[in-house]
Design an enzyme around this catalytic site. Structure first.
Site, PDB file in Angstrom:
ATOM      1  N   GLY A  71      41.019  34.169  30.310  1.00  0.00           N
ATOM      2  CA  GLY A  71      40.931  35.463  30.969  1.00  0.00           C
ATOM      3  C   GLY A  71      42.222  35.886  31.649  1.00  0.00           C
ATOM      4  N   CYS A 325      39.511  30.518  43.052  1.00  0.00           N
ATOM      5  CA  CYS A 325      40.960  30.702  43.151  1.00  0.00           C
ATOM      6  C   CYS A 325      41.404  30.888  44.588  1.00  0.00           C
ATOM      7  CB  CYS A 325      41.382  31.907  42.327  1.00  0.00           C
ATOM      8  SG  CYS A 325      40.566  31.959  40.752  1.00  0.00           S
TER       9      CYS A 325
END
Ligand SMILES: *Cc1c(COP(=O)(O)O)cnc(C)c1O
Length: 396
Positions: A71, A325
């Site tokens: 992605g 993240c």
């Protein structure tokens, strides 16, 4: 009790059929698809079959799909590519939303430093972009619009077809990061006015390190990697065929079962949300109406999300305080701040992302632990004590 995995938005466990397809491909189709001999041609044939199958599932043509490492690469390529094509025509304006994944946000911010101007559409308290606000943001010099399909933290699903229709009417290319949506929703890029779309296999029970970018035919778009004729010379490098095959099996399986699995996952999610919101001073982040079936994002006042997460882990439950993240940093998530949540509330956020292999028993066990841990953490929290004193004074 076995461990409970409620972090499917970070990554998913591969389906057994995916692992089988990958092993079979690595062993039986090791030829280089660019080679002219039989081993190469067998690999080429499998590669073409996978591309055709995936294209069919997304509503595009096989030669509109480009395999990427996932992605993040697809997002970077889409945005940098459209920016470069726009700049050639003197267009230096980008429209995006305030709560994109960092793969989009950081790319846009890098372009801002390089001289592009950026409009960040608000997502409001409910977590949805308003089509009218997109239309108002468009300018003659807008090079691209990028708005995510579904948010990775709060699960809200954007009105993508409407956003795409506006972009098309104004002749502006429209990219969507659909990494959380593909495999979880039925998507048809042609019907939904999408010009570019990013996807990643490991978010729908496929392998990690493989994804794709859909680019509508006829769009002017630069190459990513030079060096070979793979991906119509746009992204060179010998194809990762085991992963591509694994991704194909994953998407086929996810979509074939979707009508059956989606209502079950939604029922589990709603049970979880209803149970969690019984805890005082808790709130659901983002609207419930257009929301990924597996996503529950909840804030608990007077609690640190990270502490909650670690206590849950000790109790055998894998959850997230936001996106993987950003965990590790103690800043509240930009997604929750974009909803207008104050810092102290955004700190107490918990994201649970479920899939079809979760069960009611797991949800109920989780709810029991959650209530215990929230009470424990609030007992030690000066913030909670302050909140209690304030509400006592208000009651007086
Ligand atoms: C996971 C994710 C990405 C990154 O995908 P990778 O394949 O891990 O690089 C991008 N966008 C969203 C919305 C995601 O959830």
């Amino acid at each position: 009790m076995e461990r409970i995995y409620f972090d499917n938005a970070a990554t998913t466990a591969p389906y057994p059929a995916v692992l089988a397809a990958m092993t079979e491909t690595a062993q039986g189709f090791y030829g280089n698809p660019s080679s002219l001999h039989s081993e190469g041609q067998a690999a080429q044939k499998l590669l073409s079959a996978c591309r055709a199958k995936l294209a069919g599932l997304l509503g595009c043509a096989p030669d509109e799909l480009y395999f990427t490492s996932g992605g993040s690469e697809a997002d970077n390529w889409a945005i940098r590519g459209l920016a470069k094509a726009g700049a050639k025509k003197g267009k230096h304006h980008i429209v995006t939303s305030a709560f994109e994944h960092h793969a989009v946000l950081h790319t846009v911010q890098a372009l801002e430093k390089e001289g592009f101007s950026v409009t960040y559409l608000p997502v409001h308290e409910d977590g949805y972009v308003r089509p009218a606000e997109l239309e108002a943001a468009l300018r003659d010099e807008t090079a691209l619009v990028t708005v995510m399909y579904a948010n990775n933290e709060i699960g809200t699903i954007q009105p993508v077809a409407e956003l795409g229709a506006i972009c098309r009417a104004y002749g502006v290319p429209f990219h969507t990061d659909a990494v959380q949506a593909v495999g979880h929703l039925k998507i048809d890029v042609a019907n939904e006015n999408i010009d570019l779309l990013s996807l990643s296999a490991h978010k729908f029970h496929g392998p990690k390190g493989i994804g794709a970018l859909y680019v509508r035919k006829g769009l002017s778009f630069p190459n990513l990697i030079e060096g070979g004729a793979q991906e119509r010379s746009r992204r060179a490098g010998t194809e990762n065929l085991p992963a591509i095959h694994g991704m194909t099996v994953a998407l086929e399986t996810a979509l074939a079962d979707l009508d059956k699995t989606a209502p079950c996952v939604r029922a589990l999610r709603d049970r979880l949300i209803a149970g969690a919101l019984k805890i005082e001073r808790s709130r659901l982040n983002g609207g419930i109406e257009r929301r990924l079936d597996g996503n529950a994002s909840i804030c608990f006042e007077g609690v640190e999300g990270e502490a909650l997460l670690l206590h849950l882990d000790l109790a055998g439950i894998a959850a997230s305080s936001g996106s993987a993240c950003t965990s590790g940093s103690l800043d509240p998530s930009h997604v929750l701040l974009a909803l207008g949540l104050p810092h102290e509330i955004a700190h107490g956020s918990l994201r649970l992302s479920l899939c079809e292999s979760n069960s009611e028993a797991e949800v109920d066990y989780f709810l029991g632990k959650l209530a215990e841990i929230v009470a424990l953490l609030r007992d030690m929290s000066p913030v909670w004590e302050k909140l209690q004193n304030e509400s006592k004074q208000e009651g007086r």
